[in-house]
Design a protein around this motif. Sequence first.
Motif, mmCIF file in Angstrom:
data_model
loop_
_atom_site.group_PDB
_atom_site.id
_atom_site.type_symbol
_atom_site.label_atom_id
_atom_site.label_comp_id
_atom_site.label_asym_id
_atom_site.label_seq_id
_atom_site.Cartn_x
_atom_site.Cartn_y
_atom_site.Cartn_z
ATOM 1 N N GLU A 84 38.221 43.966 50.060
ATOM 2 C CA GLU A 84 39.680 44.075 49.787
ATOM 3 C C GLU A 84 40.034 44.831 48.561
ATOM 4 O O GLU A 84 39.188 45.400 47.823
ATOM 5 N N ASP A 85 41.391 45.032 48.450
ATOM 6 C CA ASP A 85 41.922 46.007 47.426
ATOM 7 C C ASP A 85 43.004 45.450 46.698
ATOM 8 O O ASP A 85 43.959 44.816 47.526
ATOM 9 N N ASP A 86 43.325 45.315 45.541
ATOM 10 C CA ASP A 86 44.373 44.890 44.632
ATOM 11 C C ASP A 86 44.089 45.481 43.206
ATOM 12 O O ASP A 86 43.282 46.061 43.024
ATOM 13 N N MET A 87 45.185 44.643 42.520
ATOM 14 C CA MET A 87 45.464 45.221 41.295
ATOM 15 C C MET A 87 44.114 44.845 40.189
ATOM 16 O O MET A 87 44.113 45.621 39.309
ATOM 17 N N ARG A 88 43.532 43.836 40.575
ATOM 18 C CA ARG A 88 42.398 43.710 39.656
ATOM 19 C C ARG A 88 41.289 45.025 39.853
ATOM 20 O O ARG A 88 40.811 45.320 38.446
ATOM 21 N N PHE A 89 41.188 45.404 40.832
ATOM 22 C CA PHE A 89 40.236 46.313 41.197
ATOM 23 C C PHE A 89 40.694 47.883 40.566
ATOM 24 O O PHE A 89 39.851 48.817 40.134
ATOM 25 N N MET A 90 42.244 47.994 40.485
ATOM 26 C CA MET A 90 42.781 49.009 39.908
ATOM 27 C C MET A 90 42.503 49.130 38.519
ATOM 28 O O MET A 90 41.953 50.168 37.960
ATOM 29 N N TYR A 91 42.534 48.004 38.001
ATOM 30 C CA TYR A 91 42.294 47.933 36.273
ATOM 31 C C TYR A 91 40.811 48.182 36.167
ATOM 32 O O TYR A 91 40.375 48.923 35.125
ATOM 33 N N GLY A 136 47.955 37.445 35.529
ATOM 34 C CA GLY A 136 46.702 38.044 35.359
ATOM 35 C C GLY A 136 46.954 39.496 35.984
ATOM 36 O O GLY A 136 46.409 40.652 35.528
ATOM 37 N N THR A 137 47.375 39.843 37.124
ATOM 38 C CA THR A 137 47.755 41.090 37.702
ATOM 39 C C THR A 137 48.768 41.881 36.906
ATOM 40 O O THR A 137 48.628 43.213 36.932
ATOM 41 N N THR A 138 49.918 41.125 36.358
ATOM 42 C CA THR A 138 50.668 41.958 35.287
ATOM 43 C C THR A 138 49.797 42.583 34.274
ATOM 44 O O THR A 138 50.065 43.963 33.975
ATOM 45 N N TYR A 139 48.946 42.064 33.664
ATOM 46 C CA TYR A 139 48.184 42.522 32.625
ATOM 47 C C TYR A 139 47.361 43.708 33.240
ATOM 48 O O TYR A 139 47.232 44.638 32.514
ATOM 49 N N CYS A 140 46.726 43.607 34.471
ATOM 50 C CA CYS A 140 46.069 44.702 35.029
ATOM 51 C C CYS A 140 46.777 45.718 35.154
ATOM 52 O O CYS A 140 46.415 46.905 35.031
ATOM 53 N N ALA A 141 47.988 45.545 35.755
ATOM 54 C CA ALA A 141 48.857 46.766 35.920
ATOM 55 C C ALA A 141 49.494 47.313 34.802
ATOM 56 O O ALA A 141 49.049 48.637 34.740
ATOM 57 N N VAL A 142 49.732 46.775 33.635
ATOM 58 C CA VAL A 142 50.083 47.099 32.508
ATOM 59 C C VAL A 142 49.046 48.081 31.753
ATOM 60 O O VAL A 142 49.165 49.146 31.140
ATOM 61 N N ALA A 143 47.652 47.395 31.609
ATOM 62 C CA ALA A 143 46.769 48.127 31.032
ATOM 63 C C ALA A 143 46.368 49.249 31.859
ATOM 64 O O ALA A 143 45.929 50.086 31.077
ATOM 65 N N SER A 144 46.285 49.246 33.019
ATOM 66 C CA SER A 144 46.032 50.609 33.621
ATOM 67 C C SER A 144 47.125 51.579 33.383
ATOM 68 O O SER A 144 46.707 52.701 33.140
ATOM 69 N N LEU A 145 48.443 51.177 33.303
ATOM 70 C CA LEU A 145 49.447 52.068 33.043
ATOM 71 C C LEU A 145 48.950 52.883 31.696
ATOM 72 O O LEU A 145 49.272 54.066 31.386
ATOM 73 N N VAL A 146 48.741 51.824 30.462
ATOM 74 C CA VAL A 146 48.479 52.466 29.335
ATOM 75 C C VAL A 146 47.193 53.376 29.167
ATOM 76 O O VAL A 146 47.286 54.521 28.712
ATOM 77 N N LEU A 147 46.211 52.961 30.015
ATOM 78 C CA LEU A 147 44.862 53.801 30.081
ATOM 79 C C LEU A 147 45.392 55.293 30.635
ATOM 80 O O LEU A 147 44.845 56.367 30.461
ATOM 81 N N MET A 148 46.354 55.408 31.641
ATOM 82 C CA MET A 148 46.631 56.692 32.155
ATOM 83 C C MET A 148 47.471 57.227 31.236
ATOM 84 O O MET A 148 48.083 58.279 31.911
ATOM 85 N N GLY A 149 48.321 56.806 30.298
ATOM 86 C CA GLY A 149 49.429 57.123 29.661
ATOM 87 C C GLY A 149 50.594 57.402 30.525
ATOM 88 O O GLY A 149 51.432 57.926 30.265
#
Length: 269
Positions: A84-91, A136-149
Amino acid sequence: EKEGKAHFGFRGGPSYGGKYDPTCKVGEAMLPKDEAHIAMTYSALCALRILGDDLKKVDKKAIVSSLKLLQRENGCFRCATSEEDDMRFMYCACVISDMLGDWSGVNKEAAVKYIVESQAFDGGIGLRIGAEGHGGTTYCAVASLVLMGRLDALKDYDGLVRWCVYGQGQGFVGRPNKPPDSCYSFWIGATMMMLGVYDLTAANDNRHFNLRCQTKWGGFGKYPDVHPDILHSYFGICGLSMMGMDGLRPIDPVWGITQRAAGKEKKKN
């Protein structure tokens, strides 16, 4: 790589009983599902950092090259080659890239587009495009955006802040109309910290709720008066750290480990 599959990284453990050999040179075919997993790779790298390892013995190039094979055309990431693929693995992919100092395994443009399209009508961000907002997925998404600037790419920043703020009662809830749960003191609390609005949290109420989740057996449960578990103990403590509880090391809200382990601890004068 073998037949277009990503085998490099860490697996959860040797539970299959066979020696892990992605080259299959030992004369035995690799057991089905006995391969690296992106969440286990994230967890293993975090554990090594917590233990003070410098990651010099980690095959960084192989892990990064495997990330390319796990990213789908839509920008999201699989956890393994055929799963599967989802926001957890994006993070996981974003933290792994940041921790290893190599983003060549991530198509940032596609990843950002996927995250932005996963924001729900009420401001929260879902597990995948079209799903309801979840702490949980909101956190994963926001942290990913922060890491990518690319936090600026959010289509509804104000709606996201409002969704997080409304997710507070006696403690934080993961979704609307759900009971408070100690782990969301980190998931949503850290999200608000990354958004620069942690001052909008009801810190005293949240602290009181988390402490009520601490049990007579030690550790924290998800609710008051339930048995403890490792996940809620960890994130309950992380939440208390962000609330400024004495005696706890400060948490890096992006990597999800202490600032000391992340190498981001502020030096005292």
